[in-house]
Design an enzyme around this catalytic site. Structure first.
Site, PDB file in Angstrom:
ATOM      1  N   ASP A  64       0.822  -1.205   0.000  1.00  0.00           N
ATOM      2  CA  ASP A  64       0.000   0.000   0.000  1.00  0.00           C
ATOM      3  C   ASP A  64       0.862   1.263   0.000  1.00  0.00           C
ATOM      4  O   ASP A  64       2.031   1.255   0.373  1.00  0.00           O
ATOM      5  CB  ASP A  64      -0.959   0.011   1.183  1.00  0.00           C
ATOM      6  CG  ASP A  64      -0.261  -0.171   2.527  1.00  0.00           C
ATOM      7  OD1 ASP A  64       0.776  -0.863   2.583  1.00  0.00           O
ATOM      8  OD2 ASP A  64      -0.748   0.380   3.533  1.00  0.00           O
ATOM      9  N   GLU A 108      -0.838  -1.984   5.161  1.00  0.00           N
ATOM     10  CA  GLU A 108      -0.007  -1.972   6.371  1.00  0.00           C
ATOM     11  C   GLU A 108      -0.103  -0.632   7.092  1.00  0.00           C
ATOM     12  O   GLU A 108       0.024  -0.570   8.309  1.00  0.00           O
ATOM     13  CB  GLU A 108       1.460  -2.271   6.004  1.00  0.00           C
ATOM     14  CG  GLU A 108       2.380  -2.441   7.203  1.00  0.00           C
ATOM     15  CD  GLU A 108       2.860  -1.127   7.827  1.00  0.00           C
ATOM     16  OE1 GLU A 108       3.043  -1.088   9.059  1.00  0.00           O
ATOM     17  OE2 GLU A 108       3.049  -0.145   7.075  1.00  0.00           O
TER      18      GLU A 108
END
Length: 395
Positions: A84, A142
């Protein structure tokens, strides 16, 4: 395992080094925010489509799990990388600068994904020589609580796994260094949203109001006593107010203020102590200033604890491999940031280690900064370090 396995794997990685860079740059151009990584997930899935492995979606959203030799007897090693990006407007002039306004790979997750994809492809080519099975965990989200790890674990990402390992590139560490630490390694984290509501009024008549700004200001000041007067001096903890929203006018007493806070700890007992004392201070502020508080306290990422035995083995294995690009393998000490890899480490013996990516000019371009920059030489070091560990693990 064939004695030449490591040599063959290193040769394959060398042949595919340019592909790692190419993938990293593509992902850097097309970042996606946590829990919204649809196209990135599709890219990862498509990469493995024609390779001899098992691929499945995992978790609530866009996680991908790849199994190499899933039915082969022997140990099963999991290797995790996140993918991400962050809500940051990139401030770099690069030919592969982010094309998505307000979104940037400012933490290196594009690099994590790139090296693991190519490493996975190379491992699949040599899978018959692996005395066991490998699970590649491509994890979304995350950066944002509750993180992507929890849903992937719930959906079986660690089922049957013996050990789990991950790497993070670090712009604060010199390129060429591999660093790791046994035991408690990264901080646990909590976040809170706090609102104080009093009674607004005219600045010329303060006696008729209950000033929420004054109450909030006292809270910010007293908050620091949690660390300075409630923690054992040998314990690690910090608390930060990152936002204080009480905007108003010159002559109006504010009725409400909103604060956002961050808490970091290095053991779970400290987490409980800090939460208890923060709540006590808030109660005192309510009584003292005649305001009403509303607290939303989110205990999220735990302390990341590296398994002592596995971490020592990883250190020794990388040293033994004498990787040409690695200039030093050393203890990183504790690392300030938090990581949802910590959830994996709660379930299985784990090692999370670091590969330096400081740019050639020697500058520090911090993670989560609009000018975050990595030396891409770190990516082959990530891949080779992983190859070293995997080769020794299955020897």
């Amino acid at each position: 395992m064939n004695a030449n396995f490591e040599t063959k794997l290193m040769q394959l990685l060398d042949q595919n080094k340019d592909e790692i860079i190419k993938i990293r740059r593509y992902l850097h151009e097309h970042p996606e925010l946590s829990f919204h990584e649809k196209k990135t997930s599709e890219f990862i899935e498509n990469y493995y489509r024609d390779l001899d492995c098992q691929v499945r979606h995992c978790g609530d959203d866009y996680g991908i799990v790849v199994d190499i030799n899933p039915d082969k007897p022997g140990k099963k090693l999991a290797w995790r990388a996140d993918f991400d990006a962050l809500p940051i407007q990139e401030n770099n002039e690069l030919p592969f600068k982010s094309q998505n306004p307000g979104v940037m790979h400012a933490c290196g997750h594009d690099g994590h994904t790139a090296y693991l994809l190519v490493l996975g492809k190379c491992l699949i080519q040599l899978k018959d020589q692996i005395n066991g099975s490998i699970r590649l965990i491509h994890q979304p989200a995350e950066e944002v609580t509750p993180g992507g790890a929890l849903s992937m674990i719930k959906d079986g990402a660690l089922d049957g796994v013996d050990d789990v390992i991950g790497i993070h590139v670090m712009s604060t560490m010199p390129t060429g260094t591999v660093q790791l630490h046994a035991g408690a390694t990264q901080t646990g984290r909590a976040n809170f949203d706090l609102t104080f509501t009093g009674k607004g009024g005219h600045a010329s008549m303060p006696q008729l109001s209950n000033d929420a700004i004054v109450a909030g200001s006292y809270f910010v000041t007293q908050l620091q006593t949690v660390v300075s007067r409630r923690l054992n001096p040998f314990d690690v903890g910090s608390v930060t107010i990152g936002s204080f929203d009480g905007a108003g006018s010159y002559n109006a007493i504010q009725e409400q203020v909103k604060l956002k806070g961050d808490v970091r700890v290095m053991n779970e007992a400290t987490r409980k102590l800090m939460k208890k004392n923060i709540k006590q201070i808030i109660k005192g502020i309510d009584v003292t200033f005649g305001v009403k508080s509303e607290l939303n306290y989110d205990d999220n990422y735990p302390v990341l604890v590296n398994n002592q035995d596995l971490t020592k083995k990883v250190e020794n294995w990388i040293k033994e491999s004498k990787i040409p690009e690695v200039t030093a393998v050393k203890d990183s000490g504790v690392v300030n940031a938090s990581e949802d890899f910590a959830y994996y480490a709660q379930k299985k013996p784990a090692c999370f280690f670091y590969v330096g990516c400081q740019p050639e000019d020697g500058g520090i371009y911090p993670h989560h900064s609009p000018k975050f920059m990595m030396n891409e030489d770190c990516l082959i070091i990530c891949a080779r370090s992983a190859a070293s560990v995997i080769s020794h693990y299955f020897a």
